[in-house]
Design a protein around this motif. Structure first.
Motif, PDB file in Angstrom:
ATOM      1  N   ARG A  71      13.894 -24.369 -17.997  1.00 17.95           N
ATOM      2  CA  ARG A  71      14.060 -25.191 -19.200  1.00 17.95           C
ATOM      3  C   ARG A  71      13.205 -26.459 -19.163  1.00 17.95           C
ATOM      4  O   ARG A  71      12.780 -26.963 -20.209  1.00 17.95           O
ATOM      5  CB  ARG A  71      15.547 -25.580 -19.353  1.00 17.95           C
ATOM      6  CG  ARG A  71      15.846 -26.567 -20.496  1.00 17.95           C
ATOM      7  CD  ARG A  71      15.574 -25.932 -21.834  1.00 17.95           C
ATOM      8  NE  ARG A  71      15.811 -26.858 -22.937  1.00 17.95           N
ATOM      9  CZ  ARG A  71      14.867 -27.600 -23.498  1.00 17.95           C
ATOM     10  NH1 ARG A  71      13.623 -27.562 -23.048  1.00 17.95           N
ATOM     11  NH2 ARG A  71      15.141 -28.402 -24.519  1.00 17.95           N
ATOM     12  N   SER A  72      12.924 -26.977 -17.983  1.00 12.15           N
ATOM     13  CA  SER A  72      12.192 -28.242 -17.881  1.00 12.15           C
ATOM     14  C   SER A  72      10.841 -28.156 -18.568  1.00 12.15           C
ATOM     15  O   SER A  72      10.063 -27.227 -18.318  1.00 12.15           O
ATOM     16  CB  SER A  72      11.983 -28.619 -16.408  1.00 12.15           C
ATOM     17  OG  SER A  72      11.108 -29.733 -16.311  1.00 12.15           O
ATOM     18  N   PRO A  73      10.519 -29.129 -19.435  1.00 12.28           N
ATOM     19  CA  PRO A  73       9.199 -29.130 -20.075  1.00 12.28           C
ATOM     20  C   PRO A  73       8.092 -29.606 -19.143  1.00 12.28           C
ATOM     21  O   PRO A  73       6.926 -29.604 -19.519  1.00 12.28           O
ATOM     22  CB  PRO A  73       9.391 -30.123 -21.238  1.00 12.28           C
ATOM     23  CG  PRO A  73      10.449 -31.053 -20.754  1.00 12.28           C
ATOM     24  CD  PRO A  73      11.374 -30.234 -19.908  1.00 12.28           C
ATOM     25  N   CYS A  74       8.472 -30.005 -17.922  1.00 10.72           N
ATOM     26  CA  CYS A  74       7.497 -30.541 -16.972  1.00 10.72           C
ATOM     27  C   CYS A  74       7.148 -29.565 -15.863  1.00 10.72           C
ATOM     28  O   CYS A  74       6.383 -29.896 -14.958  1.00 10.72           O
ATOM     29  CB  CYS A  74       8.047 -31.828 -16.341  1.00 10.72           C
ATOM     30  SG  CYS A  74       8.489 -33.087 -17.533  1.00 10.72           S
ATOM     31  N   VAL A  75       7.731 -28.369 -15.899  1.00  9.35           N
ATOM     32  CA  VAL A  75       7.496 -27.361 -14.860  1.00  9.35           C
ATOM     33  C   VAL A  75       7.095 -26.052 -15.539  1.00  9.35           C
ATOM     34  O   VAL A  75       7.750 -25.609 -16.478  1.00  9.35           O
ATOM     35  CB  VAL A  75       8.761 -27.130 -14.006  1.00  9.35           C
ATOM     36  CG1 VAL A  75       8.550 -25.982 -13.027  1.00  9.35           C
ATOM     37  CG2 VAL A  75       9.128 -28.399 -13.246  1.00  9.35           C
TER      38      VAL A  75
END
Length: 370
Positions: free
Chosen positions: A157-161
């Motif tokens: 879910r992370s937008p950074c991974v």
């Protein structure tokens, strides 16, 4: 450490890691885990001396250099590898927060042992974390199983991974294994719900060709169980699993401020071809390198990975029983789950994905055999 200084020091990562490392120390069996305790104490000392001013484009932790990040994450990895639930659980909770707040970041690929020079040290370490998270499902602990599902969903879910290629398939396979052999009906429903949510996340990004997709739909657990698996419901399981999904999806909204900070602009530039954080780059990801450094497919990394996942879910739906075991119920449940996940993809796919040439060919190749 002064009385007024927070445990873990002044950095954003330290404020998450500090309390978790302290809990690992308190829960460790001192004689058995002396090396783990020593590593935690050293990491806490290190965190006291650093702030967010140390910055590296390639670091897996926001605000820290690569050596600093790997040093302070090492005890988390050791805790996961201990197979001791009392220290595994705070390590998993720590990783859930790091993913949800956007503090763990970058691309994560499965390590290529035959071509190690193509894998950065930071990616190797990040993959070791994902691999260890998946492996602790084998401990046979119900609460650990749920914690693993929580962390894996927060990572996707992370937008950074950007979890890529075979590493993404490892995450999905781990959730499959919990669904097929989970320690309780509730855990199995959670695993199925997490898988469906991963499909929605991945293919929402495929449609937009961006990591920065707003308002990703949260799966309805009750609707997901309409076709099958209502027998797994243990009273309040559906309510519990819905709250489980809601918590993870909402928690990742905390990543936005870090992701868009001026200091992090360099990361957005470095990872622009993967669209890790810049929605304004839409439409500029064509002709990128294919999955895991392979030949270019003419698509972005995001769409390559979506296609890879779709193809493998199709393959799982086509597995057949052996002559020795023609009534394999686990295999049957796996096939049904795969078909349900494909339905989730179709129900949530937009116009671009539904007309994607590779997706249409795969659908025709695998699914017309039924």
């Amino acid at each position: 450490m002064s009385a007024s200084q927070a445990l873990g020091g002044a950095s954003r990562c330290g404020r998450v890691l500090g309390p978790s490392l302290d809990k690992i120390i308190k829960n460790a069996a001192w004689r058995k885990h002396s090396h783990l305790v020593s590593s935690c104490k050293s990491a806490l000392d290190k965190l006291d001396s650093i702030s967010d001013s140390s910055f590296s484009l390639h670091s897996p932790l926001f605000g820290l250099s690569i050596p600093e990040a790997e040093f302070v994450l090492q005890p988390v990895l050791l805790a996961l590898d201990s197979s001791y639930a009392k220290v595994v659980e705070p390590a998993l909770d720590c990783l859930f927060k790091l993913f949800s707040f956007g503090l763990l970041r970058g691309e994560i690929l499965m390590m290529d042992t035959d071509n190690s020079q193509n894998n950065s040290n930071s990616n190797n370490f990040a993959f070791k974390l994902i691999d260890s998270i998946c492996k602790v499902c084998g401990m046979g602990d119900e609460s650990v199983e749920l914690a693993v599902l929580r962390v894996l969903l927060s990572a996707v879910r992370s937008p950074c991974v950007l979890i890529r290629g075979d590493c993404l398939l490892l995450v999905v396979r781990t959730c499959y294994n919990v669904y097929l052999g989970g320690l309780s009906g509730t855990n199995q429903i959670c695993a199925k719900s997490v898988l469906a949510q991963i499909m929605v996340i991945v293919f929402s990004r495929v449609e937009e060709d961006s990591m920065d997709v707003r308002n990703i739909r949260t799966v309805s657990v009750n609707d997901l169980l309409e076709i099958a698996d209502k027998n797994l419901n243990e009273g309040s399981s559906i309510f519990f699993c819905q709250n489980f999904l809601n918590e993870v999806m909402v928690a990742s909204e905390g990543a936005v401020d870090v992701k868009r900070s001026p200091q992090n602009a360099a990361i957005e530039t470095r990872n622009g071809d993967a669209h890790l954080s810049n929605a304004d780059d839409k439409g500029q990801t064509g002709n990128r390198q294919g999955n895991d450094g392979g030949e270019s497919s003419g698509e972005s990394k995001i769409r390559d990975d979506g296609f890879l996942l779709f193809k493998n879910i199709c393959k799982l739906s086509m597995k057949f029983s052996s002559q020795e075991n023609p009534d394999d119920q686990i295999l049957l449940r796996g096939k049904i789950l795969s078909l349900e996940l494909l339905k989730v993809v179709m129900d949530n796919g937009g116009s671009i994905w539904r007309t994607n040439e590779r997706q249409v060919i795969v659908s025709f190749t695998y699914l017309t055999h039924y």
